[in-house]
Design a protein around this motif. Structure first.
Motif, PDB file in Angstrom:
ATOM      1  N   ASP A  33      85.001 -51.221   0.979  1.00 42.07           N
ATOM      2  CA  ASP A  33      84.937 -49.815   0.589  1.00 42.07           C
ATOM      3  C   ASP A  33      86.325 -49.355   0.141  1.00 42.07           C
ATOM      4  N   LEU A  34      86.344 -48.577  -0.935  1.00 45.02           N
ATOM      5  CA  LEU A  34      87.635 -48.155  -1.491  1.00 45.02           C
ATOM      6  C   LEU A  34      87.637 -46.672  -1.820  1.00 45.02           C
ATOM      7  N   THR A  35      88.833 -46.087  -1.817  1.00 50.65           N
ATOM      8  CA  THR A  35      89.011 -44.733  -2.311  1.00 50.65           C
ATOM      9  C   THR A  35      89.820 -44.839  -3.594  1.00 50.65           C
ATOM     10  N   LEU A  36      89.328 -44.242  -4.673  1.00 52.29           N
ATOM     11  CA  LEU A  36      90.040 -44.334  -5.949  1.00 52.29           C
ATOM     12  C   LEU A  36      90.550 -42.961  -6.358  1.00 52.29           C
ATOM     13  N   LYS A  37      91.822 -42.923  -6.684  1.00 60.65           N
ATOM     14  CA  LYS A  37      92.386 -41.683  -7.255  1.00 60.65           C
ATOM     15  C   LYS A  37      92.572 -41.951  -8.738  1.00 60.65           C
ATOM     16  N   VAL A  38      91.725 -41.340  -9.545  1.00 60.68           N
ATOM     17  CA  VAL A  38      91.683 -41.667 -10.970  1.00 60.68           C
ATOM     18  C   VAL A  38      92.164 -40.487 -11.806  1.00 60.68           C
ATOM     19  N   TRP A  39      92.970 -40.773 -12.806  1.00 59.26           N
ATOM     20  CA  TRP A  39      93.455 -39.733 -13.717  1.00 59.26           C
ATOM     21  C   TRP A  39      92.328 -39.333 -14.657  1.00 59.26           C
ATOM     22  N   ARG A  40      91.966 -38.047 -14.655  1.00 56.42           N
ATOM     23  CA  ARG A  40      90.941 -37.547 -15.568  1.00 56.42           C
ATOM     24  C   ARG A  40      91.582 -36.552 -16.518  1.00 56.42           C
ATOM     25  N   GLN A  41      91.340 -36.754 -17.794  1.00 52.66           N
ATOM     26  CA  GLN A  41      91.912 -35.856 -18.801  1.00 52.66           C
ATOM     27  C   GLN A  41      90.911 -35.752 -19.936  1.00 52.66           C
ATOM     28  N   LYS A  42      90.505 -34.528 -20.272  1.00 50.65           N
ATOM     29  CA  LYS A  42      89.425 -34.305 -21.230  1.00 50.65           C
ATOM     30  C   LYS A  42      89.783 -34.844 -22.618  1.00 50.65           C
ATOM     31  N   LEU A  45      81.500 -48.007 -10.592  1.00 53.71           N
ATOM     32  CA  LEU A  45      81.830 -46.610 -10.284  1.00 53.71           C
ATOM     33  C   LEU A  45      81.222 -45.678 -11.338  1.00 53.71           C
ATOM     34  N   ASN A  46      81.319 -46.090 -12.608  1.00 56.50           N
ATOM     35  CA  ASN A  46      80.775 -45.258 -13.686  1.00 56.50           C
ATOM     36  C   ASN A  46      79.257 -45.089 -13.560  1.00 56.50           C
ATOM     37  N   GLU A  47      78.556 -46.178 -13.174  1.00 56.15           N
ATOM     38  CA  GLU A  47      77.100 -46.097 -12.937  1.00 56.15           C
ATOM     39  C   GLU A  47      76.831 -45.041 -11.870  1.00 56.15           C
ATOM     40  N   GLN A  48      77.636 -45.108 -10.820  1.00 57.35           N
ATOM     41  CA  GLN A  48      77.502 -44.171  -9.704  1.00 57.35           C
ATOM     42  C   GLN A  48      77.737 -42.730 -10.173  1.00 57.35           C
ATOM     43  N   LEU A  49      78.771 -42.544 -11.026  1.00 56.99           N
ATOM     44  CA  LEU A  49      79.096 -41.206 -11.530  1.00 56.99           C
ATOM     45  C   LEU A  49      77.971 -40.667 -12.405  1.00 56.99           C
ATOM     46  N   ILE A  50      77.374 -41.564 -13.228  1.00 58.24           N
ATOM     47  CA  ILE A  50      76.278 -41.131 -14.111  1.00 58.24           C
ATOM     48  C   ILE A  50      75.104 -40.643 -13.266  1.00 58.24           C
ATOM     49  N   ARG A  51      74.805 -41.397 -12.193  1.00 54.39           N
ATOM     50  CA  ARG A  51      73.709 -40.992 -11.292  1.00 54.39           C
ATOM     51  C   ARG A  51      73.996 -39.633 -10.654  1.00 54.39           C
ATOM     52  N   GLU A  52      75.270 -39.360 -10.408  1.00 57.11           N
ATOM     53  CA  GLU A  52      75.658 -38.087  -9.784  1.00 57.11           C
ATOM     54  C   GLU A  52      75.879 -36.985 -10.822  1.00 57.11           C
ATOM     55  N   ASN A  53      75.559 -37.279 -12.080  1.00 53.45           N
ATOM     56  CA  ASN A  53      75.731 -36.308 -13.167  1.00 53.45           C
ATOM     57  C   ASN A  53      77.192 -35.930 -13.421  1.00 53.45           C
ATOM     58  N   ILE A  54      78.071 -36.870 -13.179  1.00 49.44           N
ATOM     59  CA  ILE A  54      79.491 -36.659 -13.472  1.00 49.44           C
ATOM     60  C   ILE A  54      79.811 -37.528 -14.689  1.00 49.44           C
ATOM     61  N   GLU A  55      80.666 -37.013 -15.569  1.00 48.93           N
ATOM     62  CA  GLU A  55      80.990 -37.794 -16.763  1.00 48.93           C
ATOM     63  C   GLU A  55      81.731 -39.084 -16.375  1.00 48.93           C
ATOM     64  N   PRO A  56      81.274 -40.228 -16.892  1.00 52.69           N
ATOM     65  CA  PRO A  56      81.951 -41.483 -16.534  1.00 52.69           C
ATOM     66  C   PRO A  56      83.405 -41.527 -17.024  1.00 52.69           C
ATOM     67  N   ILE A  57      84.175 -42.386 -16.387  1.00 53.55           N
ATOM     68  CA  ILE A  57      85.609 -42.501 -16.711  1.00 53.55           C
ATOM     69  C   ILE A  57      85.775 -43.345 -17.977  1.00 53.55           C
ATOM     70  N   ALA A 114     105.043 -42.116 -26.940  1.00 51.13           N
ATOM     71  CA  ALA A 114     104.489 -42.805 -28.100  1.00 51.13           C
ATOM     72  C   ALA A 114     103.039 -43.258 -27.886  1.00 51.13           C
ATOM     73  N   PHE A 115     102.555 -43.194 -26.643  1.00 53.85           N
ATOM     74  CA  PHE A 115     101.166 -43.578 -26.318  1.00 53.85           C
ATOM     75  C   PHE A 115     100.415 -42.365 -25.765  1.00 53.85           C
ATOM     76  N   PRO A 116     100.056 -41.399 -26.614  1.00 55.02           N
ATOM     77  CA  PRO A 116      99.387 -40.218 -26.056  1.00 55.02           C
ATOM     78  C   PRO A 116      98.007 -40.558 -25.476  1.00 55.02           C
ATOM     79  N   VAL A 117      97.622 -39.849 -24.446  1.00 57.03           N
ATOM     80  CA  VAL A 117      96.313 -40.071 -23.824  1.00 57.03           C
ATOM     81  C   VAL A 117      95.230 -39.546 -24.770  1.00 57.03           C
ATOM     82  N   ILE A 118      94.189 -40.365 -24.977  1.00 56.75           N
ATOM     83  CA  ILE A 118      93.048 -39.930 -25.791  1.00 56.75           C
ATOM     84  C   ILE A 118      92.038 -39.243 -24.873  1.00 56.75           C
ATOM     85  N   LYS A 119      91.736 -39.924 -23.780  1.00 55.19           N
ATOM     86  CA  LYS A 119      90.804 -39.393 -22.793  1.00 55.19           C
ATOM     87  C   LYS A 119      90.963 -40.222 -21.528  1.00 55.19           C
ATOM     88  N   ASP A 120      90.964 -39.559 -20.391  1.00 55.50           N
ATOM     89  CA  ASP A 120      91.072 -40.222 -19.083  1.00 55.50           C
ATOM     90  C   ASP A 120      92.149 -41.322 -19.068  1.00 55.50           C
TER      91      ASP A 120
END
Lengths: 247, 223
Positions: free
Chosen positions: A2-11, A40-52, A106-112
């Motif tokens: 079991d893990l806890t993930l701290k993920v950077w989210r950026q629209k 994790l993304n499958e899990q997020l989709i089931r929870e109606n959260i946008e996947p990473i 020089a590497f701008p974030v596109i999304k997440d």
């Protein structure tokens, strides 16, 4: 595990990002890091959260598409490994994993976790090619190339352009990437002819795109998934200075 | 040579050349200072030779320029580097891929600069600019010269003063342990064979400087 993930989210590039915390259970230690994110993304989709969103392509460690800053290190805790080849056995049950995108002007974030690495393409377009007509296939050994030179050029050519060197460098410098391209071409007869012009235009482009200045910490060669040596940076410096002195 | 100093590598070349020049200067400086361990006559003569040598008139301003260029370009390059990563990482584990000294060259350089100011005020300004009255003349082998030995001795008998000098030597040594080989790398005088050799020479050189400059205050503190 079991893990806890701290993920950077950026629209998107213009929005302000922040960390989100997710819990994931029953992660197989044999899964790769990206497979764990798929689950994790499958899990997020089931929870109606946008996947990473994250970059990936071959998942064989050879394309250079993937690249995450995991627990403070480019491509995570393993050496000479891309993110897709990093396996969950490198982590322990109960770990908290911090996942960030490559961070550089020089590497701008596109999304997440996806960043725009087209700056590397722009550097290559400025000189990372051979423009002389090399003609047909020459006879074997018609152009002698010392084995050491061929080996070193080959080592430099293993660069997959993932950007881990920029990501890990405290100055976000692209010197390892550019030096690998310069070495790969300057060591061989076809590329040698334009070595000086190439070095000059690639330095100008790299500076213009907002990469930092190399301070020789050597972090890039340690975090490079292909183990490319900073000895190439010395050659690159030499080529550039030679070219400038000849001007 | 057009616009060479507008390019990142060109600016770094200035850092390297001035750095190597300062590296050479430090060796000369340490050699003179070590005469302190051989008594007042030996040191006063060595210092007198350095002060009156006609070459010094050229070397002194060159040295000042060397320091200035090194400091100014370090600041320019560091500011650019700050801008190259506007958003910092939240988690950072840099220790396993590079040395602390290599990542903190600007900080180390700044500590050396603070030390340099203290050091210049203590000796250079006192002797050469203020012509402080506490500095007496002494005759060695029939030649009249400043008794700088007594000035140094009086200073180094104060423990906290020694501490400043030893700390200065440690920070300088750390700065050099990266700066030495890094200068060669930037000029392009390096390859896969010389990488290890230069890094080894860098450690030896920085130890000589660090230990060498620390021995002197310790010597006066103990004896």
């Amino acid at each position: 595990m079991d893990l806890t993930l701290k993920v950077w989210r950026q629209k998107d590039a213009s929005s302000k990002g922040k960390f989100e915390t997710y819990s994931i259970s029953d992660v197989s230690k044999d899964s790769s890091f990206l497979e764990m994110l798929d689950v994790l993304n499958e899990q997020l989709i089931r929870e109606n959260i946008e996947p990473i969103a994250f970059d990936h392509d071959c998942r064989e460690g050879i394309c250079g598409s993937c690249g995450l800053f995991i627990n403070g290190r480019a491509h995570g805790p393993d050496y000479e490994t891309t993110t897709c080849q990093l396996h969950m056995r490198k982590f322990k049950h109960g770990d908290t994993i911090v996942i960030e995108p490559w961070r550089a002007k020089a590497f701008p974030v596109i999304k997440d976790l996806m960043v725009d690495r087209s700056a590397f393409d722009k550097i290559l377009q400025s000189g990372g090619f051979v423009s002389v007509n090399t003609g047909g296939v020459p006879d074997a050994n018609a152009i002698p190339i010392p084995k050491e030179a061929a080996d070193e050029a080959m080592d430099a050519a293993t660069c997959i352009g993932c950007g881990a060197c920029v990501a890990t460098c405290k100055n976000a410098s692209a010197m390892l990437f550019v030096s690998a391209k310069v070495s790969q071409l300057a060591l061989l007869p076809q590329g040698k002819l334009e070595a000086q012009r190439r070095a000059k235009s690639m330095v100008a482009k790299m500076d213009e795109l907002g990469f930092g200045n190399c301070s020789n910490t050597g972090a890039c060669e340690v975090e490079c998934p292909k183990g490319i040596s900073i000895a190439h940076i010395a050659r690159f410096n030499r080529e550039f200075l030679k070219a400038k002195i000849n001007d | 040579m057009s616009n060479i100093f507008n390019a990142s590598i060109g600016r770094k070349l200035l850092m390297s050349i001035t750095g190597l020049f300062l590296i050479l200067f430090l060796l000369v400086h340490l050699t003179i200072n070590l005469f302190l361990l051989f008594g007042s006559d030996a040191y006063n003569q060595a210092a007198h030779f350095m002060a009156t040598n006609p070459m010094i008139k050229i070397i002194e301003p060159t040295l000042a320029i060397g320091f200035l260029v090194h400091i100014i370009y370090a600041t320019i390059l560091t500011l650019q580097n700050q801008k190259a990563r506007p958003e910092k990482y939240t988690a950072r584990s840099a220790g396993n891929s590079s040395t602390w000294s290599s990542r903190n060259m600007y900080f180390l350089g700044f500590t050396v600069l603070i030390f340099l100011v203290i050091h210049l005020l203590d000796f250079y300004v006192k002797i050469k600019i203020l012509h402080d009255e506490s500095i007496k003349d002494v005759v060695v082998n029939g030649e009249t010269m400043h008794d700088t030995y007594t000035l140094v001795q009086a200073k180094f008998e104060i423990w906290w003063f020694d501490l400043i000098y030893i700390l200065g030597a440690i920070f300088l040594s750390l700065h050099l342990s990266h700066g030495f080989w890094s200068a060669f790398q930037t000029i392009g005088i390096n390859n896969s064979h010389w990488m290890k050799r230069l890094k080894t020479i860098a450690i030896i050189y920085s130890l000589i400087i660090g230990v060498g400059f620390s021995i002197i205050p310790l010597y006066f503190l103990v004896f």
